[in-house]
Design a protein around this motif. Structure first.
Motif, short mmCIF file in Angstrom:
data_model
loop_
_atom_site.label_atom_id
_atom_site.label_comp_id
_atom_site.label_asym_id
_atom_site.label_seq_id
_atom_site.Cartn_x
_atom_site.Cartn_y
_atom_site.Cartn_z
N GLY A 402 0.79 -1.22 0.00
CA GLY A 402 0.00 0.00 0.00
C GLY A 402 0.83 1.28 0.00
O GLY A 402 0.35 2.33 -0.43
N ARG A 403 2.08 1.21 0.47
CA ARG A 403 2.93 2.40 0.48
C ARG A 403 4.18 2.22 -0.39
O ARG A 403 5.17 2.95 -0.24
N LEU A 404 4.14 1.25 -1.31
CA LEU A 404 5.29 0.96 -2.16
C LEU A 404 5.59 2.14 -3.09
O LEU A 404 4.69 2.70 -3.72
N ARG A 405 6.86 2.48 -3.17
CA ARG A 405 7.28 3.56 -4.05
C ARG A 405 7.87 3.01 -5.34
O ARG A 405 8.25 1.84 -5.41
N MET A 406 7.97 3.87 -6.34
CA MET A 406 8.39 3.46 -7.67
C MET A 406 9.74 2.76 -7.65
O MET A 406 9.92 1.68 -8.22
N GLU A 407 10.72 3.36 -7.00
CA GLU A 407 12.07 2.79 -7.02
C GLU A 407 12.11 1.44 -6.29
O GLU A 407 12.86 0.53 -6.67
N GLU A 408 11.30 1.28 -5.25
CA GLU A 408 11.24 0.00 -4.55
C GLU A 408 10.61 -1.07 -5.44
O GLU A 408 11.07 -2.21 -5.47
N CYS A 409 9.57 -0.69 -6.14
CA CYS A 409 8.89 -1.61 -7.05
C CYS A 409 9.84 -2.10 -8.13
O CYS A 409 9.92 -3.30 -8.40
N VAL A 410 10.57 -1.19 -8.75
CA VAL A 410 11.51 -1.56 -9.82
C VAL A 410 12.60 -2.47 -9.27
O VAL A 410 12.95 -3.49 -9.88
N ALA A 411 13.12 -2.15 -8.10
CA ALA A 411 14.18 -2.97 -7.50
C ALA A 411 13.67 -4.37 -7.19
O ALA A 411 14.38 -5.37 -7.42
N ASP A 412 12.45 -4.48 -6.69
CA ASP A 412 11.89 -5.79 -6.37
C ASP A 412 11.69 -6.64 -7.62
O ASP A 412 12.00 -7.84 -7.64
N LEU A 413 11.15 -6.03 -8.69
CA LEU A 413 10.93 -6.77 -9.92
C LEU A 413 12.25 -7.17 -10.58
O LEU A 413 12.36 -8.26 -11.16
N GLU A 414 13.24 -6.31 -10.48
CA GLU A 414 14.55 -6.65 -11.03
C GLU A 414 15.16 -7.82 -10.28
O GLU A 414 15.78 -8.71 -10.88
N GLU A 415 14.99 -7.84 -8.98
CA GLU A 415 15.48 -8.98 -8.20
C GLU A 415 14.75 -10.26 -8.60
O GLU A 415 15.36 -11.33 -8.73
N MET A 416 13.44 -10.14 -8.80
CA MET A 416 12.65 -11.29 -9.23
C MET A 416 13.10 -11.77 -10.60
O MET A 416 13.22 -12.99 -10.85
N ARG A 417 13.37 -10.83 -11.52
CA ARG A 417 13.81 -11.20 -12.87
C ARG A 417 15.14 -11.96 -12.82
O ARG A 417 15.33 -12.94 -13.53
N ARG A 418 16.07 -11.51 -11.98
CA ARG A 418 17.37 -12.16 -11.88
C ARG A 418 17.25 -13.59 -11.37
O ARG A 418 18.09 -14.44 -11.69
N ARG A 419 16.22 -13.87 -10.58
CA ARG A 419 16.03 -15.21 -10.01
C ARG A 419 15.18 -16.11 -10.91
O ARG A 419 14.96 -17.28 -10.58
N THR A 420 14.69 -15.57 -12.03
CA THR A 420 13.80 -16.32 -12.93
C THR A 420 14.59 -16.87 -14.11
O THR A 420 15.36 -16.15 -14.75
N VAL A 421 14.38 -18.15 -14.42
CA VAL A 421 15.10 -18.78 -15.53
C VAL A 421 14.56 -18.30 -16.87
O VAL A 421 15.33 -17.87 -17.74
N LEU A 422 13.23 -18.37 -17.07
CA LEU A 422 12.61 -17.92 -18.31
C LEU A 422 11.78 -16.67 -18.02
O LEU A 422 10.75 -16.74 -17.35
#
Length: 443
Positions: A402-422
């Motif tokens: 509910g209080r997520l900021r843009m830079e936090e969102c991008v960082a979280d998705l980038e971390e998720m992408r790095r851990r994803t094979v496909l």
């Protein structure tokens, strides 16, 4: 002295009443016999009870001193079931499991953490596959960065799917919010996840033992039990069947799962078999039938969190909406966080007496279901209800999103992408901008 003592004992024995000796030796012999066969005293002497009580129906009660008496039958059965489930869990942890997650993000800040805790982390060696259309809520998938293993993610912009003649004959637009196109989009999500699984298997030269297909909007109140994995059979939840089978979750081995998840490619076969006017649930059952797959029913601890409104009280073909406060298991029934307006005998009056049993029936016996009045928007203060039901850990995730900021969102998705094979999805900032935009979030 020893000789004198021996003489005294012999004299005492000769003077002892022989009947007294028998009185002592008989129970002593019985005690020794029972002790040697304490696990089942009557296994080698089945008529002992009859000999002791020939003229009565009295039950023989034996104290197995110095051994512990066996537990009551109900406890012993429960212990055996518990041991079996633990053994099954160990075996599953050594298996290859694909978790297929489909649907739009919607209220994923509520459902996602429960899915992670009760499915993904409960089977930490499982591989997650996410197939979802891009929308304003897709940024919430950043929560999946904490999943143990992420095999494939596909977040796409959906296009209109062409409608074939066989699809028009087999499927019906009745009761589908977006007509046949809505069914096709849903079927495409499901079968697209199967395509991702097959691609991953081919690239890594192995096959999965099990596939669990569930929905993004499912809230899990307890772990997915190992008892739901049965080779050669496809498991579906009871209730919410709409004339067919509940299609909100399915569990099976690779063969049965392939039949269940091939929702688009099997339509020509259903057409050739003469099936007509099928909704999602009846098409689901028909797929398993034409592929010769046996299904089984078992109640499961999840429900589908919905923002949609429904008439209350529901009519014969209405949709009951469960409160998240319901004891459950809810087996995929529609739900929302609410203060229930109908509990106990009221539920029997509404669900048991009014709803068509072959249409939208859901389990309600033994106080397992409590109903919301879902004719309007979620009630004011629903957050407190949800946090109370879900607990502090999941409540903290809801508040963070509910209080997520843009830079936090991008960082979280980038971390998720790095851990994803496909990874097949838009850039992280594009996904975050679609949901967060230029909104200023509290720090």
């Amino acid at each position: 002295m020893v000789r004198n003592l021996k003489t005294m004992l012999l004299k005492w024995a000769s003077d002892l009443d022989w009947r007294f000796l028998i009185l002592i030796l008989t129970p002593l012999s019985l005690f020794i016999f029972i002790s040697l066969s304490y696990t089942n005293p009557f296994s080698s002497f089945p008529n002992l009870k009859t000999l002791l009580h020939p003229n009565t129906n009295q039950t023989l009660t034996l104290t197995l001193t110095p051994f512990q008496s066996p537990p009551p039958r109900s406890n012993r059965t429960s212990d055996l079931e518990s041991a079996w489930i633990k053994k099954k869990k160990i075996k599953l942890d050594r298996s290859r499991i694909a978790i297929c997650l489909v649907g739009g993000a919607r209220r994923f800040e509520l459902t996602g953490p429960s899915l992670i805790e009760n499915v993904l982390k409960f089977y930490p060696n499982s591989d997650l596959f996410l197939h979802s259309p891009l929308d304003s809520g897709s940024f919430k998938f950043s929560l999946l960065k904490t999943a143990p293993r992420i095999a494939g993610v596909r977040i796409f912009s959906p296009d209109r799917l062409p409608e074939t003649e066989s699809q028009a004959r087999v499927l019906t637009a009745r009761n589908s919010p977006n007509g046949i196109q809505g069914l096709l989009q849903y079927f495409n999500l499901v079968e697209g996840c199967l395509t991702m699984i097959n691609t991953y298997q081919t690239q890594h030269n192995f096959t999965y033992d099990w596939v669990v297909r569930t929905r993004v909007d499912g809230y899990w109140s307890a772990p997915l039990s190992p008892e739901n994995f049965v080779a050669g059979e496809y498991l579906v939840p009871p209730g919410s069947s709409y004339g067919g089978l509940n299609d909100r979750l399915g569990i099976g081995d690779l063969k049965t799962s392939t039949a269940a998840l091939s929702r688009l490619s099997l339509i020509p076969k259903l057409d050739a078999a003469g099936y007509r006017n099928l909704n999602s649930e009846t098409a689901y059952r028909a797929q398993l039938t034409v592929e010769g797959v046996t299904h089984r029913l078992n109640r499961l601890p999840f429900c589908i969190v919905t923002d949609r409104t429904y008439e209350y009280p529901p009519a014969r073909f209405g949709v009951p909406v469960a409160s998240l406060m319901s004891p459950g298991p809810l087996s995929g029934a529609k739900c929302r966080p609410c203060r229930p307006v109908c509990v106990g005998p009221c539920v029997a009056d509404v669900v048991g007496a009014v709803l068509d049993p072959g249409w939208s029936w859901t389990d309600w016996e033994n106080g397992t279901l409590e109903l919301c009045d879902a004719h309007g928007e979620w009630e004011k203060g629903w957050e407190r209800i949800f946090d109370w039901v879900a607990g502090e850990k999941i409540a903290a995730v809801r508040k963070r999103i509910g209080r997520l900021r843009m830079e936090e969102c991008v960082a979280d998705l980038e971390e998720m992408r790095r851990r994803t094979v496909l990874w097949d999805a838009p850039k992280a900032d594009e996904i975050c901008r679609a949901g967060l935009g230029s909104v200023v979030r509290p720090v």
